[in-house]
Design a protein around this motif. Structure first.
Motif, short mmCIF file in Angstrom:
data_model
loop_
_atom_site.label_atom_id
_atom_site.label_comp_id
_atom_site.label_asym_id
_atom_site.label_seq_id
_atom_site.Cartn_x
_atom_site.Cartn_y
_atom_site.Cartn_z
N THR A 82 27.26 9.55 11.49
CA THR A 82 26.44 10.49 10.73
C THR A 82 25.13 10.79 11.45
O THR A 82 24.66 11.93 11.49
CB THR A 82 26.15 9.93 9.32
N GLN A 110 28.40 14.35 4.55
CA GLN A 110 29.16 13.17 4.08
C GLN A 110 29.01 13.03 2.57
O GLN A 110 29.94 12.72 1.86
CB GLN A 110 28.66 11.91 4.79
N ASP A 129 31.56 15.92 8.33
CA ASP A 129 31.31 14.48 8.17
C ASP A 129 32.14 13.96 7.00
O ASP A 129 31.78 14.13 5.85
CB ASP A 129 29.82 14.22 7.94
N GLU A 130 33.26 13.36 7.33
CA GLU A 130 34.19 12.81 6.34
C GLU A 130 34.52 13.81 5.24
O GLU A 130 34.22 13.58 4.06
CB GLU A 130 33.63 11.51 5.74
#
Ligand SMILES: Nc1ncnc2c1ncn2[C@@H]1O[C@H](COP(=O)(O)OP(=O)(O)OP(=O)(O)O)[C@@H](O)[C@H]1O
Ligand SMILES: [Mg+2]
Lengths: 343, 257, 304
Positions: free
Chosen positions: B47, B89, B175-176
C-alpha cells in the motif's frame, strides 16, 4: 425531532414559493395590524439570512467550517461606511497614494464592497485552506479577529465607536432606499436572487465538485480534481455575498462599527445555518427568523437571555441536529433520488 | 514514435515511517497493457508503494516515471489526469451522492476544469451517458440511483473500479480490489478485470494467489519493503527466495481461502 | 535598552499566561480530538472565584486555592454533561455547543456578579518591584507569574513523559482501543485531562486577576490568542504550545511597544503612529500567517 421522509421536489418547491410569497406580503400585513416597526426587524432578519446563506454554501456544501464569516460582512460594511464618510467630509480616501473619492451611489459602492470582501476572503482563504479540520476553524476565527482589531485601531473611522452615516446609499442618484418598505423589498429581492443562484450553482459541475470534496477529499483528488482551488473559489464567492449583507446591514442601520465583525457574529451565523438546517440554502432563512425571534422573545423575558439561549443551543446540537429545514421539509437532499427527473 | 518502453518505472523508491522502512529502494516496471501483480505478506509495503506512485505519500528518495515522464513531484490530481486510476484498499466513495453521480464526477474530472457554474451537471448527457455505460460494464446499472453510502461492500468495490475506469486511465492502481468481497462478487470482479486485460495496464495488489496467477502477466514480490523477486508467474513461483520467505508459509496458510 | 528588557519580560509574562491556556486546549485537542471554545470561560471562572475569595479574605493564596478546584470542577462537569456526548461528533458540533456554553457562562457571571468589573490588588507580599537589571525595576508579581508558568511547563513535561499517568494519556491519544485493552478507564481519563486543562485555565485567570479587570467576556480575547498559539505550535503538542505561547507573547508585546517608533524611522510621525498601532494589533496574526505558509501544521505537528 425525528427526521421525516423527504417531501417530493414539487411539494418542496411549492413550500419555498409559499414562503417567498409570505415574505412579500409581510410589510402590508404589518402595516395593516399597525406594527410597521416590525418591518425594520424583518429587514434585519433578511440581511442576517443573506449572510447565513452565503455561509451555508461553504459550510453545508463545501464542508468548510468557517468561524470568521462575519469578517467579510464587516469588510463590506466598512467599505460602504468609509466611502460614505469621505463623501460627507468631501475629502478623498488616500489609498497607497491613490485618491479615491467618497461615494454614496449604490450602483458603484455595492459591487465595489463585494469585490473588496471577495479579495479579503481570497487572501484569508488561501492561507486557511492550506489546512483543514480544527485548524481551519481556528485560523478563520483568528484572521477575522485580526480584521476586527485592525478596524478598532483605525481612529480616523471612529475606532471602537464606529461611524454614523448621514442616510442610506443613493440608487442612480435617487433616495429610493430611504423608504422602509422599499428597502425591505430590495433586501428580499437580493436574498431571493442569491438563493436561486446558489441553488443552480450547487447542482452545477462546480457545485458537485464542492460537495464531493466535502464527502471525500481524498477520493476527489484521486479522481484528478484539484479540490483546493474549487474550495477557494467558493470561499471567495461566499465572502462577496457576505460583503453584500454587510452593505445592506450598514445601510439599514446607517451606522457601522467593529461590532459588525465581532467573533460572536461569526458564531451567530453558524448557529443560524445549523438551526435552519445546513446544506439546504433555504434553511438558513428559516434559521434567521427563528434565532432573531427567539432573541426577541427571550430578551422580553430577561435581560440575561443568553443564559437561556446558550443551553438551548447545546440542546439543539445534541438532539436536533437536522435543523428546522430537516424537520419541516425533510432531510437534506442526498443523492437526490436518482439524480435525474425534475427537481 | 519511440520504442515502447515501460509505462511505469519505479526506481529506488524509499520511504521510512520512524524506524519502519516501508519501501526500501524499490525498483520495478509496468509495461503497457500488462497486469502486474504486487504481492507480499501483510506489512510488506504494498500500500505504501501504491500511495507513493499515486502521489499521496512523498517518498524519501527515488523516482517515478509514467511513460518516460518524471511524475515524482506532481500532486495527486495531476498524476490522476496523466492517467493513473486508483482504487483504495479501504473503500473510498462519495457516500451522499448517488452511484451514478459518483461515476459522473469521475467523468467530469477528466473532462477539463469544473468552473462551470450554471448548467445542471446532473442533466448533462456528456457526463451521464458515459457514466451509465461504465456502470453497466461493472454490473451496477441496477443500483445507479442509490446513495453510494448505502451500497453493499462488494458493490462499493465495483463502484470504485467504475470510478477509476471512467477517466480512461492508462494505468490502474488496484489495492486489493477484492478485499472483503464474497466468493461470487469476487469471481465477478475477476471476470471484469480479465475483460479489461490488454486495454489498460494494471498494478494489482492482491493476496489471493489464485487470482494473482489467473490475471498477472508479471509478479513483483515484496517483503519488508524490498523487492524479493520480479518476473513472470512461473519464474516467481519457482524462485527459491520467494518460496522460502513467502509462498512457502503463505501458500499453506492460504489454502482454505 | 532598559525599556526593551522590561518589554521582553512583559512579553514573557503574557507568553506564560497563553501557555497555561494553550497547554490545556492542545491536550484536549490532541487526546480527545475536541475543540473547546469554552476554554476561555474556565479562565474567566478562575478569575472571578479568585477575585471574590481574595476580596473577602484578603488572601490571594486562598483565592488561588479556591479558583483552581472551582475551575477544575466546572471543567469536569462540562466534560461529563456536554463534551462526553460530542467526542464522536464533527468539530462543527463541538464548536456550536461550546459557543452555547460561552453565551451561558458570560451571562451567568453577569447575573452572579453584575456588570461592574472586579478589581483586585496585587497581594502585598508580591507588591513591590525588584531590579532585574541595574536601573530597571520590575514588578515582583509579574516575575512570579513567569516563574509559575515555567514551573507548570516543567511539571507537564514530567507528567506526560515520565509518569504512568502520562503514559496512559499518550496511549489514550494514540489509540482509544489499545488504551481500553490496557485496562485504562478512558472516560475517567478524559474527564481527568479535561479537568486538568480547566484547572490550568483557572490558574491563568486567577493570576490575571490582579493585572486585568475581571469581567464577563474576559476569556474571549485570550481564547483567540490561544488559538493563534496552538496553530503556530502545532495541534496536540505541549512543547509547541510553550514555544508558540512565548513567541506570541513576545511578538505581541514588542510589536505594541516598538512598531510605531520603528515605523517613524521611515514614515512621518503621525502616519507611523497610526500605521504602527494598526500593524502591531495584527502582528501575531501575521506571524501565524507566516508559519502557515512555511509549515501548515505548525512548528511541532503531532504529539510531543
Ligand atoms: N502512516 C504510517 N505511519 C507509520 N507506519 C506506517 C504507515 N503506513 C504504513 N506503515 C507501516 O509500513 C509498513 C508497510 O505498510 P503497508 O500498509 O504498505 O503494507 P501492505 O503491504 O499494504 O500490508 P497489507 O497487506 O496489510 O495491506 C507496515 O509496517 C506499516 O505498519
Ligand atoms: Mg495494504
Amino acid at each position: 425531532m425525528a427526521e421525516r421522509a423527504p417531501l417530493s421536489p414539487r411539494v418542496r418547491l411549492g413550500l419555498h414559493l409559499l414562503g417567498l410569497l409570505a415574505l412579500a406580503l409581510l410589510p402590508p400585513l404589518l402595516t395593516l395590524i399597525d406594527e410597521p416597526f416590525y418591518v425594520t426587524l424583518a429587514t434585519r432578519v433578511l440581511i442576517l439570512a443573506l449572510a447565513a446563506v452565503s455561509l451555508d454554501l461553504i459550510l453545508g456544501y463545501g464542508g468548510m467550517v468557517s468561524f470568521g464569516h462575519a469578517a467579510f460582512v464587516g469588510v463590506g460594511g466598512y467599505v460602504t461606511g468609509i466611502l460614505a464618510h469621505h463623501a460627507f467630509m468631501g475629502d478623498p480616501l488616500m489609498l497607497f497614494g491613490l485618491a479615491v473619492p467618497g461615494m454614496n451611489e449604490a450602483l458603484i459602492v455595492w459591487p465595489l464592497a463585494m469585490a473588496v470582501s471577495a479579495v479579503a476572503a481570497l487572501l484569508i482563504g488561501v492561507l486557511s485552506l492550506r489546512t483543514g479540520g480544527i485548524h481551519f476553524i481556528m485560523i478563520t476565527l483568528a484572521f477575522a479577529q485580526m480584521l476586527y482589531y485592525l478596524l478598532v485601531s483605525l481612529q480616523a473611522y471612529g475606532g471602537d465607536d464606529g461611524l454614523t452615516l448621514w442616510g442610506r446609499n443613493t440608487v442612480a442618484g435617487t433616495d429610493l432606499l430611504a423608504d422602509r418598505e422599499t428597502f425591505y423589498y430590495v433586501c428580499l429581492g437580493l436574498l431571493a436572487v442569491v438563493v436561486l443562484a446558489f441553488r443552480r450553482l450547487v447542482d452545477s459541475r462546480f457545485g458537485l465538485v464542492l460537495q464531493g470534496a466535502r464527502q471525500n477529499e481524498r477520493r476527489m483528488r484521486a479522481l484528478g480534481v484539484p479540490v483546493t482551488r474549487y474550495r477557494l473559489a467558493a470561499f471567495t464567492l461566499a465572502g462577496a455575498v457576505a460583503g453584500l449583507a454587510g452593505v445592506l446591514s450598514v445601510n439599514q442601520a446607517e451606522f457601522v462599527s467593529p461590532t459588525l465583525l465581532h467573533w460572536t457574529h461569526s458564531g451567530e451565523l453558524l448557529v443560524v445555518v445549523i438551526l435552519g438546517g445546513m446544506g439546504t440554502l433555504v434553511g438558513p432563512v428559516l434559521g434567521a427568523f427563528v434565532l432573531m425571534g427567539l432573541e426577541e422573545v427571550l430578551a422580553g423575558v430577561t435581560e440575561h437571555w443568553r443564559v437561556i439561549l446558550g443551553p438551548v443551543l447545546v440542546l439543539v446540537v445534541l438532539y436536533a441536529r437536522a435543523g428546522l429545514h430537516g424537520w419541516v421539509i425533510g432531510p437534506r437532499r442526498h443523492a437526490d433520488a436518482d439524480g435525474e427527473g425534475a427537481s | 514514435m519511440r520504442a515502447p518502453g515501460p509505462l511505469l518505472e519505479v526506481e529506488g523508491l524509499s520511504k521510512a515511517f520512524g524506524g519502519v522502512t516501508a519501501s526500501d529502494a524499490l525498483s520495478f516496471t509496468v509495461m503497457p497493457g500488462e497486469v502486474h501483480a504486487l504481492i507480499g505478506p501483510n506489512g510488506a509495503g504494498k500500500t505504501t508503494a501504491v500511495a507513493q506512485i499515486a502521489g499521496e505519500l512523498k517518498p524519501d528518495d527515488g523516482r517515478i516515471r509514467l511513460d518516460g515522464r518524471e511524475i515524482s513531484h506532481l500532486p495527486v490530481h495531476r498524476r490522476a489526469l496523466l492517467g493513473l486510476g486508483r482504487s483504495f484498499q479501504i473503500t473510498s466513495v462519495l457516500p451522499d451522492f448517488s452511484v451514478l453521480d459518483n461515476v459522473a464526477l469521475a467523468v467530469q474530472a477528466h473532462a477539463g476544469h469544473s468552473f462551470r457554474l450554471i448548467r445542471n451537471a446532473r442533466r448533462d448527457a456528456r457526463l451521464r451517458d458515459p457514466a451509465r455505460a461504465m456502470l453497466t460494464r461493472v454490473g451496477l446499472a441496477a443500483v445507479a440511483g442509490r446513495a453510494a453510502g448505502a451500497l453493499s461492500h462488494g458493490e462499493k468495490r465495483k463502484l470504485e473500479l467504475a470510478m477509476a475506469l471512467a477517466g480512461h486511465p492508462r494505468l490502474l492502481l488496484l489495492d486489493e480490489p477484492m478485499a472483503g468481497m464474497g466468493g461470487e462478487d469476487s469471481a465477478r470482479m475477476v471476470e471484469v478485470l480479465q475483460g479489461l486485460k490488454g486495454t489498460v495496464a494494471m498494478l494489482l495488489v492482491e493476496h489471493d494467489m489464485d487470482v494473482v496467477f489467473a490475471l498477472a502477466d508479471r509478479i513483483t514480490v515484496l517483503d519488508g519493503g524490498r523487492v524479493l523477486a520480479t518476473g513472470d508467474p512461473e519464474a516467481v513461483r519457482a524462485d527459491p527466495a520467494v518460496i522460502a520467505a513467502y509462498l512457502g508459509e503463505e501458500g499453506v496458510a492460504c489454502q482454505p481461502c | 535598552m532598559l525599556l526593551f528588557v522590561e518589554q521582553v519580560l512583559n512579553g514573557l509574562q503574557l507568553g506564560v499566561m497563553l501557555f497555561l491556556m494553550a497547554s490545556g486546549l492542545t491536550l484536549v485537542f490532541g487526546i480527545m480530538g475536541l475543540i473547546n471554545l469554552a476554554h476561555g470561560s474556565l479562565y474567566m471562572i478562575g478569575a472571578y472565584v479568585a477575585a471574590t475569595v481574595t476580596l473577602h479574605t484578603d488572601s490571594f493564596l486562598l483565592g488561588l486555592a479556591a479558583a483552581l478546584p472551582a475551575a477544575a470542577l466546572t471543567g469536569a462537569i462540562i466534560e461529563r454533561v456536554v463534551m462526553a456526548r460530542l467526542y464522536a461528533r464533527e468539530h462543527l458540533d463541538q464548536v456550536l455547543a461550546t459557543f452555547g456554553l460561552i453565551l451561558f457562562f458570560n451571562d451567568l457571571m453577569v447575573i452572579l456578579w453584575g456588570r461592574q468589573p472586579l478589581f483586585m490588588n496585587v497581594p502585598d507580599a508580591l507588591a513591590g518591584t525588584v531590579e532585574v537589571l541595574p536601573g530597571a525595576p520590575y514588578p515582583v508579581f509579574r516575575l512570579v507569574i513567569i516563574a509559575v508558568g515555567l514551573l507548570v511547563a516543567l511539571g507537564l513535561w514530567y507528567l506526560i513523559t515520565r509518569t504512568r499517568l502520562g503514559m496512559r494519556i499518550r496511549a489514550g491519544a494514540s489509540d482509544r482501543e489499545t488504551a481500553g485493552a490496557l485496562g485504562i478507564d478512558i472516560a475517567l481519563l478524559y474527564t481527568g485531562v479535561f479537568a486538568l486543562g480547566a484547572m490550568l485555565a483557572g490558574l491563568a485567570g486567577a493570576m490575571a486577576g490582579p493585572i486585568l479587570a475581571v469581567e464577563a467576556g474576559m476569556g474571549e480575547s485570550i481564547l483567540i490568542l490561544t488559538f493563534v498559539v496552538v496553530v503556530i505550535g502545532g495541534i496536540g503538542s505541549v512543547r509547541g504550545a510553550l514555544i508558540g505561547a512565548l513567541l506570541v507573547g513576545v511578538v505581541d508585546t514588542l510589536g505594541r511597544a516598538f512598531l510605531p517608533d520603528l515605523l517613524a524611522l521611515v514614515l512621518d510621525r503621525a502616519t507611523a503612529d497610526g500605521a504602527g498601532t494598526s500593524l502591531s494589533t495584527m502582528s501575531v496574526y501575521i506571524l501565524m500567517a507566516a508559519v502557515l505558509v512555511w509549515r501548515p501544521k505548525g512548528l511541532f505537528p503531532g504529539h510531543g
